[in-house]
Scaffold this active site. Sequence first.
Site, PDB file in Angstrom:
ATOM      1  N   THR A 287      41.441  31.719  42.750  1.00 48.83           N
ATOM      2  CA  THR A 287      41.605  31.648  44.413  1.00 48.83           C
ATOM      3  C   THR A 287      40.243  31.207  44.706  1.00 48.83           C
ATOM      4  OG1 THR A 287      42.111  32.074  46.554  1.00 48.83           O
ATOM      5  CG2 THR A 287      42.474  34.073  44.945  1.00 48.83           C
ATOM      6  N   ASP A 288      39.993  31.023  45.900  1.00 52.23           N
ATOM      7  CA  ASP A 288      38.817  31.379  46.430  1.00 52.23           C
ATOM      8  C   ASP A 288      38.593  32.479  47.405  1.00 52.23           C
ATOM      9  OD1 ASP A 288      40.711  31.045  48.821  1.00 52.23           O
ATOM     10  OD2 ASP A 288      39.519  28.866  50.056  1.00 52.23           O
ATOM     11  N   GLU A 289      39.876  32.924  47.288  1.00 49.99           N
ATOM     12  CA  GLU A 289      40.239  34.456  47.993  1.00 49.99           C
ATOM     13  C   GLU A 289      39.434  35.466  47.387  1.00 49.99           C
ATOM     14  OE1 GLU A 289      43.588  34.980  50.370  1.00 49.99           O
ATOM     15  OE2 GLU A 289      44.174  33.224  50.177  1.00 49.99           O
TER      16      GLU A 289
ATOM     17  N   TYR B  90      45.458  40.921  47.868  1.00 50.35           N
ATOM     18  CA  TYR B  90      46.381  40.046  46.708  1.00 50.35           C
ATOM     19  C   TYR B  90      44.564  39.669  46.301  1.00 50.35           C
ATOM     20  CZ  TYR B  90      46.407  35.700  45.546  1.00 50.35           C
ATOM     21  OH  TYR B  90      46.103  33.691  44.663  1.00 50.35           O
TER      22      TYR B  90
ATOM     23  N   LYS C  68      43.146  38.616  42.521  1.00 53.31           N
ATOM     24  CA  LYS C  68      43.133  38.192  42.051  1.00 53.31           C
ATOM     25  C   LYS C  68      42.114  38.445  41.189  1.00 53.31           C
ATOM     26  CE  LYS C  68      45.013  34.878  41.432  1.00 53.31           C
ATOM     27  NZ  LYS C  68      45.350  34.805  39.706  1.00 53.31           N
TER      28      LYS C  68
END
Length: 344
Positions: free
Chosen positions: A132-134, A158, A162
Amino acid sequence: MILVTGGAGFIGANFILDWLSLHDEPILNLDKLTYAGNLDNLRGLEGDSRYIFAHGDIADSQWVGGLLALHRPRAIVHFAAESHVDRSIDSAEDFVQTNIVGTFRLLEVARAYWSRLEGESAAAFRFLQVSTDEVYGSLASSAAAFREVDRYQPNSPYAASKAAADHMVRASHKTWGLPVLTTNSANNYGPYQFPEKLIPHMIVAALEGRPMPVYGDGLQVRDWLYVKDHCRAIRLVLETGRPGETYNVGSGDGKPNLDVVLAICHLLDELRPTLELGGYRRLITRVADRPGHDTRYAIDPAKITRELGWKAEQSFESGLRQTVQWYLDNPVWLEAVRARIHIA
């Protein structure tokens, strides 16, 4: 054969459906079927000899190892993850167990399996981590979009889980030579998305005449990527990406959350009009912002465009229209999802 983890979830299910619409190569789907895993997403594949489902946990090394030995996949595409930021704030442990421990154990089993392959089979094997970009954290309004070389600065449990998983994937390549690939994608939306995420949550709330809750000022910007564009990118990275490399997958379609909600209201006013004064936008309600809410995400897809020739085909407007129409056309699917778990 391709092995997919988390294939009963939103992105995984779309990937499997698209794959089998384009290829005859079989897929083995491993899924734990937590609350967001939904076999109804794949009901159209019942009786298809190219599709095999295995119910279990990626953290169960013996079970996964047995499946690898039996089915001998040429690649693993790893979607399985806990992914909802709000849930990670309420209870982070599930995210640690699935996203970190589960990914670590899956990597260990994959490495053992790969080490026993020989010749062309060993050279062709791939492990693709879908991320993810997060993991990159939050961007200032004037900052350049995230690139693959940018530092990880996760701000939610989260995102941190990741990021840890991505680091383990990288380490498996650098230490042991496991042929890995990583994709970091923008916010996905489209058919089959569990209605706790922003776009389907707002569609469902609007259709039921309930408040459409917007965090804070609603000006948090996200890069929105139609799920089928993402699936196409994953297929391309799997087949032509360079082992050890990371590819950012984004559309460049950055939108504030409030604008997204207003666009949903506009489409519903057109496609499912209400007689209430003010249309659906009257339901928009501001609520207190969530802790650690990132201000802006933006993905620079220059590398995957330059090296692999990928770019998003759907604009946000075209993708959102298809998405809203899909939820309007599939009330049975939606009701079955809502019956399994309460969604406020």
